[in-house]
Structures are given as structure tokens and as C-alpha cells.
Design an enzyme around this catalytic site. Sequence first.
Site, PDB file in Angstrom:
ATOM      1  N   TYR A 131      12.146  -9.562 -18.658  1.00  0.00           N
ATOM      2  CA  TYR A 131      11.808 -10.980 -18.570  1.00  0.00           C
ATOM      3  C   TYR A 131      12.947 -11.761 -17.896  1.00  0.00           C
ATOM      4  CZ  TYR A 131       9.817 -15.473 -20.021  1.00  0.00           C
ATOM      5  OH  TYR A 131       9.276 -16.737 -20.035  1.00  0.00           O
TER       6      TYR A 131
ATOM      7  N   ASP B 170      -6.551 -16.453 -14.059  1.00  0.00           N
ATOM      8  CA  ASP B 170      -5.887 -15.853 -15.217  1.00  0.00           C
ATOM      9  C   ASP B 170      -6.504 -14.475 -15.431  1.00  0.00           C
ATOM     10  OD1 ASP B 170      -4.297 -17.430 -17.869  1.00  0.00           O
ATOM     11  OD2 ASP B 170      -4.914 -15.327 -17.999  1.00  0.00           O
ATOM     12  N   ASN B 171      -5.685 -13.470 -15.741  1.00  0.00           N
ATOM     13  CA  ASN B 171      -6.259 -12.145 -16.007  1.00  0.00           C
ATOM     14  C   ASN B 171      -6.525 -11.952 -17.504  1.00  0.00           C
ATOM     15  OD1 ASN B 171      -3.758 -11.739 -17.081  1.00  0.00           O
ATOM     16  ND2 ASN B 171      -3.231  -9.946 -15.848  1.00  0.00           N
TER      17      ASN B 171
ATOM     18  N   SER C 105       2.672 -15.390 -16.787  1.00  0.00           N
ATOM     19  CA  SER C 105       3.579 -14.354 -17.304  1.00  0.00           C
ATOM     20  C   SER C 105       3.471 -14.316 -18.823  1.00  0.00           C
ATOM     21  CB  SER C 105       5.044 -14.645 -16.952  1.00  0.00           C
ATOM     22  OG  SER C 105       5.886 -13.685 -17.565  1.00  0.00           O
TER      23      SER C 105
ATOM     24  N   ARG D 176       5.687 -16.183 -31.464  1.00  0.00           N
ATOM     25  CA  ARG D 176       7.046 -16.702 -31.316  1.00  0.00           C
ATOM     26  C   ARG D 176       7.435 -17.261 -32.675  1.00  0.00           C
ATOM     27  NH1 ARG D 176       7.793 -17.839 -25.803  1.00  0.00           N
ATOM     28  NH2 ARG D 176      10.014 -17.929 -26.342  1.00  0.00           N
TER      29      ARG D 176
HETATM   30  N1  UDP Z   1      12.647 -15.288 -34.782  1.00  0.00           N
HETATM   31  C1  UDP Z   1      12.622 -15.151 -36.167  1.00  0.00           C
HETATM   32  N2  UDP Z   1      11.449 -14.747 -36.737  1.00  0.00           N
HETATM   33  C2  UDP Z   1      10.328 -14.491 -36.036  1.00  0.00           C
HETATM   34  C3  UDP Z   1      10.345 -14.647 -34.629  1.00  0.00           C
HETATM   35  C4  UDP Z   1      11.541 -15.036 -34.035  1.00  0.00           C
HETATM   36  O1  UDP Z   1      13.624 -15.388 -36.845  1.00  0.00           O
HETATM   37  O2  UDP Z   1       9.301 -14.147 -36.638  1.00  0.00           O
HETATM   38  C5  UDP Z   1      13.893 -15.745 -34.131  1.00  0.00           C
HETATM   39  C6  UDP Z   1      14.330 -14.905 -32.933  1.00  0.00           C
HETATM   40  O3  UDP Z   1      15.143 -13.843 -33.339  1.00  0.00           O
HETATM   41  C7  UDP Z   1      15.061 -15.933 -32.091  1.00  0.00           C
HETATM   42  C8  UDP Z   1      14.336 -17.242 -32.387  1.00  0.00           C
HETATM   43  O4  UDP Z   1      13.646 -17.037 -33.610  1.00  0.00           O
HETATM   44  O5  UDP Z   1      16.403 -16.047 -32.484  1.00  0.00           O
HETATM   45  C9  UDP Z   1      13.336 -17.651 -31.322  1.00  0.00           C
HETATM   46  O6  UDP Z   1      12.494 -16.549 -31.093  1.00  0.00           O
HETATM   47  P1  UDP Z   1      11.193 -16.645 -30.180  1.00  0.00           P
HETATM   48  O7  UDP Z   1      10.538 -15.310 -30.236  1.00  0.00           O
HETATM   49  O8  UDP Z   1      10.394 -17.808 -30.563  1.00  0.00           O
HETATM   50  O9  UDP Z   1      11.716 -16.926 -28.715  1.00  0.00           O
HETATM   51  P2  UDP Z   1      13.042 -16.577 -27.891  1.00  0.00           P
HETATM   52  O10 UDP Z   1      13.783 -17.847 -27.864  1.00  0.00           O
HETATM   53  O11 UDP Z   1      13.834 -15.505 -28.569  1.00  0.00           O
HETATM   54  O12 UDP Z   1      12.529 -16.140 -26.586  1.00  0.00           O
END
Ligand code: UDP
Length: 351
Positions: free
Chosen positions: A179, A63-64, A107, A222
Site C-alpha cells: 500500500y 468499480d469492480n 484501491s 478499520r
Molecule cells: N487498531 C486497533 N484495533 C483494531 C483495528 C486497528 O487497535 O481493531 C489500531 C491499529 O493498530 C492502528 C490504528 O488502530 O494503530 C488505526 O488502524 P486502521 O486499521 O484504522 O488504519 P491505519 O491507520 O493503520 O491504516
Amino acid sequence: MDGFESASAVTDAIVADIANHLGRSKISYQDQKILITGGAGFLGSYICEVLVAQGARKVICYDNLSSGLKENLEGLRDKENFVFQVRDATEPYDPGEHVDVVMHMASRASPFEFAHFPIQIWRSNTIGTMCGLEVARKYGATFFYSSTSEVYGDPDAGHVPTPETYWGHANPNGPRSCYDESKRAGEAVVKAYELEHKVDARIARIFNTYGPRIRGGPLFGRVVPNFIEEAMLGKPISVFGDGKQTRSFTFISDEVEGLLRLANPAMIQARGEVINIGNNKEDTVEDLARLVIEMTGSKSELRYSPLPKDDPVRRCPVLEKAKRLLDWQPRTPLREGLEYTIPWFRFTLLA
Ligand code: UDP
């Protein structure tokens, strides 16, 4: 929800649960040598722990530490069958000994990271995948590639729930393309090595996974960690768009169990297969926000802001293939997964 004495008690319980379920199905890595890139990450660290618990002969973790954390591997420090090296998986590598399995997990994965590290992300999923495939080719190892539901992009109406046969609807030139498109290119590289070198390769398309150790904060966060942190700190819950977009939230124990079934060399029926590993219960982002508020006992309110560009409207897998080939399906409802995740954040965020 409570009843855990520490953050590590929560993660230990999850590792034991995964190892138990695999053991009961006689899925074993005993005496095998496994090389895993991204092994200090959210998913990778559980994989390392389960493999060590299962009696692997050697788990070699690279892992980096760009998004992974050394502390995720704290419990493995004294294990004789575990080796950790700070190493960038996009530079050619060779373990210098036979390995049975190569798992390429390295990643970055948060949409916020896409804006800051698009080239690094592209390299991880394309060049990094080739580096791992070269090792698998040289040693005759099984190669496992962590792909993503993002290869489906923002699926057209009529293609959700989404089967593996759907080719996707992704923007090749947008904020998420570093991505989405690099994961798609990674799958294509895997296919090339299968065709030209007959590598035994397996591809998992991973759906939104959450659980203890998932990183929060402005760069890595997330939706699940963001909402938990905001709720715990009494801040407004940052809902993007109208909150009606859906995701299929998969608890870490279900995800890792599915991945380790698919990667196991003895699962010969999985050779050359691409399989969705996720939850098929779809929830809206707004539903998640309300559930987190209820379960944390927070007084936070929802605050709506614009939906990021190209944010998929719906995401949900068809899981028939995972059931048929791996005898796997998710077991953990969202509320139950949050019963592990929220206490873990209490220990780590409020410590
Ligand atoms: N989202 C949100 N508030 C946040 C972060 C994400 O409403 O603080 C929403 C984002 O727009 C998406 C969903 O939650 O519709 C899931 O986002 P996440 O970043 O977890 O992963 P993604 O599925 O988009 O890769």
C-alpha cells in the site's frame, strides 16, 4: 445522537451538508463530466452523490466491487446524469467521450486487506493510476489522485505533525509496503505525466477517514468501525498495542469536501499540488475506544493484543497548504462525527 429515521437519512444529511458547503464557496461541478474509479467505495460513493447533486452533466462511475458496494449507489439508480459500470480500473479504459475530470479513487485501504490482496492493491495504485492518467491526457481532463498519509510511513520523531514536504519513512519490504509504496509510486507516475504530457494533476494525501458506509468486519474493518461494532455487540474492544498510538480521524463530510475542492478544474492554484486533507486533531486509539464505549452505552472492556508490524506510532497532518490553497479546514470534531456514524451502524449492523 438519534433523530435519524433510517441509514439513508444519515447519508443523505451528509451529502446535503457537503453540497451546501461547496455551494457556499462557489465550488461547482455543474455541467461537467466526471469519471471516477472506485466510485462504489466509501469515499467514492459520497463523491458520486455530491457531484450528481451539484448538477454534473454526467458522472461515470467504475468499480469492480472488490471492496466497494453496489448498495452505496442505491440513491443514484434513477438519476439520469449517473452511469455505473462494473469495471476493473487496472485494465486500460476509455469512456469514448470527453471528460473534464478523472478521479482515481479505486484501491483497497484496510491493513487487513494488505495481507490478502497485496498484488491487487499494488496494481490499483500503479497501473490503475496510469490508466486514469492516459484518459486525462487523451481528453485534456484534470486528473485527481487519491494518495494517502501512508506515503509518510512511520514518520521520524520531529516530523509529526507532517507537512507535504516530508519525504517519508516507509518500509519498502514489509506487510504494509504493497500500500505505502504503491501509493508513493502512484504519486511518481502522476509526476511523470505532469512533466511529459503537462497533465493538470492534483494529489490528495488522505488521512484516516471514518463515517457512515465505512466497512467493518475481519477483512475490511478499520479501527473506527471495529470499535463501534464490538461495542454494540458487547464484545471486548480489540486495542492493538498499548493503544497510545495516534491517528487524526477525519469525518467523511470534511474529507470529501476537501477532495472536491482540490479536484475542481476551476481551482487553478491547486494544479500540480500535493495537499494533506485530514484532521489535525490527534487522538490515541485508546481515547477512541473509551469514547465509543461511552457514546454507545456499551459495557465492553478493552482487550489489548500485540501491535501489528510497522503500525505507525503517530499520524497527524500539517494543514496550512489546504487552508491557503483551498480555503479548507476540517469542521467536525470526533464526537460529532461519531454522532452520525454510530446511528448508521445501529441501522445497518443491528437491522
Ligand atoms: N487498531 C486497533 N484495533 C483494531 C483495528 C486497528 O487497535 O481493531 C489500531 C491499529 O493498530 C492502528 C490504528 O488502530 O494503530 C488505526 O488502524 P486502521 O486499521 O484504522 O488504519 P491505519 O491507520 O493503520 O491504516
